[in-house]
Motif scaffolding. Structure first.
Motif, PDB file in Angstrom:
ATOM      1  N   LYS A   1       0.833  -1.214   0.000  1.00  0.00           N
ATOM      2  CA  LYS A   1       0.000   0.000   0.000  1.00  0.00           C
ATOM      3  C   LYS A   1       0.863   1.259   0.000  1.00  0.00           C
ATOM      4  CE  LYS A   1      -3.929  -2.009   2.537  1.00  0.00           C
ATOM      5  NZ  LYS A   1      -4.670  -1.991   3.840  1.00  0.00           N
ATOM      6  N   ARG A   2       1.914   1.219   0.772  1.00  0.00           N
ATOM      7  CA  ARG A   2       2.754   2.418   0.951  1.00  0.00           C
ATOM      8  C   ARG A   2       3.642   2.702  -0.254  1.00  0.00           C
ATOM      9  NH1 ARG A   2       7.410   2.856   5.690  1.00  0.00           N
ATOM     10  NH2 ARG A   2       8.411   4.779   4.914  1.00  0.00           N
ATOM     11  N   PHE A   3       4.250   1.643  -0.803  1.00  0.00           N
ATOM     12  CA  PHE A   3       5.245   1.836  -1.863  1.00  0.00           C
ATOM     13  C   PHE A   3       4.752   1.437  -3.248  1.00  0.00           C
ATOM     14  CE2 PHE A   3       7.752   1.133   2.050  1.00  0.00           C
ATOM     15  CZ  PHE A   3       8.484   2.321   2.074  1.00  0.00           C
ATOM     16  N   GLY A   4       3.599   0.763  -3.322  1.00  0.00           N
ATOM     17  CA  GLY A   4       3.097   0.290  -4.604  1.00  0.00           C
ATOM     18  C   GLY A   4       3.733  -1.026  -5.013  1.00  0.00           C
ATOM     19  N   THR A   5       3.206  -1.600  -6.082  1.00  0.00           N
ATOM     20  CA  THR A   5       3.744  -2.847  -6.630  1.00  0.00           C
ATOM     21  C   THR A   5       3.922  -2.689  -8.139  1.00  0.00           C
ATOM     22  OG1 THR A   5       1.511  -3.745  -6.930  1.00  0.00           O
ATOM     23  CG2 THR A   5       2.633  -4.295  -4.875  1.00  0.00           C
ATOM     24  N   PRO A   6       4.771  -3.502  -8.754  1.00  0.00           N
ATOM     25  CA  PRO A   6       5.688  -4.470  -8.153  1.00  0.00           C
ATOM     26  C   PRO A   6       6.684  -3.767  -7.228  1.00  0.00           C
ATOM     27  CG  PRO A   6       5.539  -4.793 -10.537  1.00  0.00           C
ATOM     28  CD  PRO A   6       4.896  -3.477 -10.236  1.00  0.00           C
TER      29      PRO A   6
ATOM     30  N   LEU B   1       6.814  -8.279  -4.410  1.00  0.00           N
ATOM     31  CA  LEU B   1       5.373  -8.170  -4.181  1.00  0.00           C
ATOM     32  C   LEU B   1       4.679  -7.700  -5.450  1.00  0.00           C
ATOM     33  CD1 LEU B   1       5.309  -6.389  -0.697  1.00  0.00           C
ATOM     34  CD2 LEU B   1       5.368  -8.857  -1.178  1.00  0.00           C
ATOM     35  N   TYR B   2       3.587  -8.370  -5.807  1.00  0.00           N
ATOM     36  CA  TYR B   2       2.777  -8.014  -6.973  1.00  0.00           C
ATOM     37  C   TYR B   2       1.323  -7.872  -6.544  1.00  0.00           C
ATOM     38  CZ  TYR B   2       6.684 -10.121  -9.650  1.00  0.00           C
ATOM     39  OH  TYR B   2       7.905 -10.453 -10.172  1.00  0.00           O
TER      40      TYR B   2
ATOM     41  N   ALA C   1      13.859 -20.734 -14.720  1.00  0.00           N
ATOM     42  CA  ALA C   1      13.992 -20.749 -13.266  1.00  0.00           C
ATOM     43  C   ALA C   1      12.646 -20.982 -12.600  1.00  0.00           C
ATOM     44  CB  ALA C   1      14.597 -19.436 -12.791  1.00  0.00           C
ATOM     45  N   LYS C   2      12.669 -21.662 -11.472  1.00  0.00           N
ATOM     46  CA  LYS C   2      11.456 -21.975 -10.716  1.00  0.00           C
ATOM     47  C   LYS C   2      11.411 -21.165  -9.422  1.00  0.00           C
ATOM     48  CE  LYS C   2      10.470 -26.583 -12.420  1.00  0.00           C
ATOM     49  NZ  LYS C   2      11.423 -27.211 -13.209  1.00  0.00           N
ATOM     50  N   TYR C   3      10.209 -20.723  -9.052  1.00  0.00           N
ATOM     51  CA  TYR C   3      10.007 -19.932  -7.847  1.00  0.00           C
ATOM     52  C   TYR C   3       8.819 -20.456  -7.055  1.00  0.00           C
ATOM     53  CZ  TYR C   3      13.240 -16.341  -9.536  1.00  0.00           C
ATOM     54  OH  TYR C   3      14.352 -15.676  -9.961  1.00  0.00           O
ATOM     55  N   GLU C   4       8.801 -20.091  -5.762  1.00  0.00           N
ATOM     56  CA  GLU C   4       7.657 -20.346  -4.901  1.00  0.00           C
ATOM     57  C   GLU C   4       6.993 -19.023  -4.551  1.00  0.00           C
ATOM     58  OE1 GLU C   4       9.328 -24.377  -2.654  1.00  0.00           O
ATOM     59  OE2 GLU C   4       9.373 -22.449  -1.597  1.00  0.00           O
ATOM     60  N   ALA C   5       5.711 -19.076  -4.182  1.00  0.00           N
ATOM     61  CA  ALA C   5       4.981 -17.848  -3.872  1.00  0.00           C
ATOM     62  C   ALA C   5       3.860 -18.137  -2.889  1.00  0.00           C
ATOM     63  CB  ALA C   5       4.411 -17.239  -5.153  1.00  0.00           C
ATOM     64  N   LEU C   6       3.310 -17.072  -2.319  1.00  0.00           N
ATOM     65  CA  LEU C   6       2.119 -17.165  -1.483  1.00  0.00           C
ATOM     66  C   LEU C   6       1.332 -15.867  -1.610  1.00  0.00           C
ATOM     67  CD1 LEU C   6       2.772 -15.236   1.146  1.00  0.00           C
ATOM     68  CD2 LEU C   6       3.915 -17.258   2.010  1.00  0.00           C
ATOM     69  N   LEU C   7       0.093 -15.904  -1.145  1.00  0.00           N
ATOM     70  CA  LEU C   7      -0.709 -14.688  -1.088  1.00  0.00           C
ATOM     71  C   LEU C   7      -0.366 -13.977   0.222  1.00  0.00           C
ATOM     72  CD1 LEU C   7      -4.212 -15.820  -2.424  1.00  0.00           C
ATOM     73  CD2 LEU C   7      -2.302 -14.763  -3.670  1.00  0.00           C
TER      74      LEU C   7
ATOM     75  N   VAL D   1       6.482 -13.380  -4.230  1.00  0.00           N
ATOM     76  CA  VAL D   1       7.345 -14.383  -4.847  1.00  0.00           C
ATOM     77  C   VAL D   1       8.691 -14.340  -4.138  1.00  0.00           C
ATOM     78  CG1 VAL D   1       8.478 -15.162  -6.968  1.00  0.00           C
ATOM     79  CG2 VAL D   1       6.169 -14.183  -7.061  1.00  0.00           C
ATOM     80  N   GLY D   2       9.125 -15.464  -3.597  1.00  0.00           N
ATOM     81  CA  GLY D   2      10.341 -15.508  -2.794  1.00  0.00           C
ATOM     82  C   GLY D   2      11.617 -15.664  -3.599  1.00  0.00           C
TER      83      GLY D   2
END
Length: 443
Positions: A27-32, A302-303, A335-341, A383-384
């Motif tokens: 919220k503060r800095f925006g995304t991505p 963060l997206y 490349a493979k990545y992991e993510a969460l909400l 996304v980590g």
């Protein structure tokens, strides 16, 4: 997503990094938004230094390979932690100098250094050059002599080792754009020539066998080959005082990755040098240059979720407000990545989706087939392990502005790279006079 460093799930069910709620950060800095865990970066640096110090029979030095992630703030952290700095371009060098990094702790890599780059680096008083080829060796001598200086050098050697990694990031094999070939005798010839040159001081050897390496065998094989070259040099009357074995230490991007502990790798390197350099009157100082292993796991992007598209019976696509412009690695390296909400981190995973970027490319896919809670427009996807090579490789493809970068630490969040604006994207464009619109005055 595996939680690295200071990451945790807080009472609100949100992802928290460095004591900062990532939903609030978005919220503060925006995304991505690139979020860098400063405490973890420092801890990783200290783990390399500690592992090296534990090898009491050796002199070790740790350098940060800044191509992984280079900003003014990052150079300040590297300096505070006492590491050396490896740069590969004039831009990385200028960044380090502008941050006040001590020039004598910098060394300059690269397979095509220009005369201007060499001149700037010598004039700044950097510590060493890692020389990559005969043309550079001659050019370095010319520039150093013209400035009345002596350039201390290591020779980069291609030892003929193919690390078990992606072919695009193997750099130690015989057929490589990097370094003097060992098998053909090029490397020894470079050492012989450099010893005759005025303005150049030959001090050691360097090799880098690749990236994302998960075993010690490739390092030990490379050191063995470098030792034979060092022995040949010593017999010819020019012993080496420095052996830089490079970096390439693997990290955990996904559950399939099994990186070794830093201590295990450093111990294997030390034991191999002790065994292979028994011929030497004095053991060389060992240098290592971690980059990805310092910052990779410390970064999270963060997206914000936008559109969701379901192809019946095939796949559900979830599009985010970034993509290959801020993370090129899936398209470049698979490349493979992991993510969460980040805003619903405790909820049960109920569907399998694929995360698409917003670029106009079918290959702009960040993650294929990941299990998440039912995704909604406006969710914050984290996304980590995006700390290495994501910001470094970021682009303005499709004229997208590059994201901001923040450091988080003990509840504080600071911008270290401002978000680009649309005005920034077109700031260097120019329209020739012949293409400018002719303004017709009204009668």
């Amino acid at each position: 997503m595996y939680l690295h460093g200071t990451s945790r799930i807080n009472r609100q069910g949100h992802l928290e990094i460095g004591g900062c709620d990532t939903v609030e950060l978005a919220k503060r800095f925006g995304t991505p938004l690139y979020v860098m865990d400063e405490e973890m970066i420092r801890e990783r640096m200290r783990s390399f230094v500690k592992a090296c110090r534990e090898q009491t029979d050796f002199a070790f030095r740790v350098a940060y390979a800044s191509k992984a992630f280079n900003t003014l703030a990052m150079c300040r952290v590297v300096e505070e932690e006492g590491l050396m700095l490896d740069v590969v371009s004039e831009g990385e060098l200028v960044t380090a100098l502008a941050a006040g990094f001590p020039a004598e702790r910098i060394y300059f890599h690269g397979n095509n250094k220009s005369k201007g780059e060499i001149k700037r680096a010598i004039s700044a008083g950097i510590g060493w050059f890692v020389v990559d080829n005969f043309v550079e060796l001659e050019l370095l001598q010319q520039v150093a002599n013209s400035l009345g200086q002596v350039a201390r050098i290591l020779l980069r050697v291609s030892p003929g080792i193919e690390a078990h990694t992606h072919s695009y990031i193997q750099t130690g094999q015989e057929d490589s754009k990097f370094g003097f070939d060992l098998a053909s005798g090029q490397a020894f010839e470079a050492a012989r020539l450099s010893k005759k040159m005025k303005g150049v001081q030959f001090e050691g050897l360097h090799c880098h066998i690749g990236s994302q390496i998960f075993e010690t065998e490739a390092f030990t094989l490379a050191i063995g080959k470098m030792a034979r070259l060092a022995e040949q040099c010593e017999q010819a009357g020019y012993p080496i005082s420095i052996l830089n074995v490079g970096g390439g230490f693997g990290i955990r991007y996904s559950a399939d990755d099994k990186p070794l502990a830093v201590e295990e790798v450093i111990q294997a390197i030390a034991e191999t040098v002790k065994r292979e350099f028994r011929f030497a009157a004095h053991q060389p100082e060992i240098w290592v240059e971690p980059g990805r292993a310092v910052v990779g796991e410390a970064g999270t992007t963060l997206y914000t979720v936008g559109t969701v598209k379901k192809v019946p019976g095939i796949r559900k696509y979830v599009a985010v407000d970034g993509g290959m412009t801020d993370n090129l690695r899936p398209a470049l390296y698979q490349a493979k990545y992991e993510a969460l909400l980040a805003n619903r981190a405790t909820e049960t995973e109920t569907e399998v989706v694929s995360i698409a970027g917003k670029c106009c490319e079918s290959g702009d896919m960040l993650i294929w087939d990941i299990a998440l809670p039912k995704v909604k427009q406006g969710d914050i996807l984290a996304v980590g392990c995006t700390g290495a090579y994501n910001y470094s490789m970021a682009s303005n493809y499709n004229r997208l502005p590059r994201p901001a970068v923040i450091f988080v630490n003990k509840g504080e969040a600071d911008i270290v790279v401002e978000r680009e604006t649309l005005e920034d994207v077109i700031a260097h464009d120019r329209i020739p006079m012949r293409l400018q619109k002719q303004m017709v005055s009204e009668a």
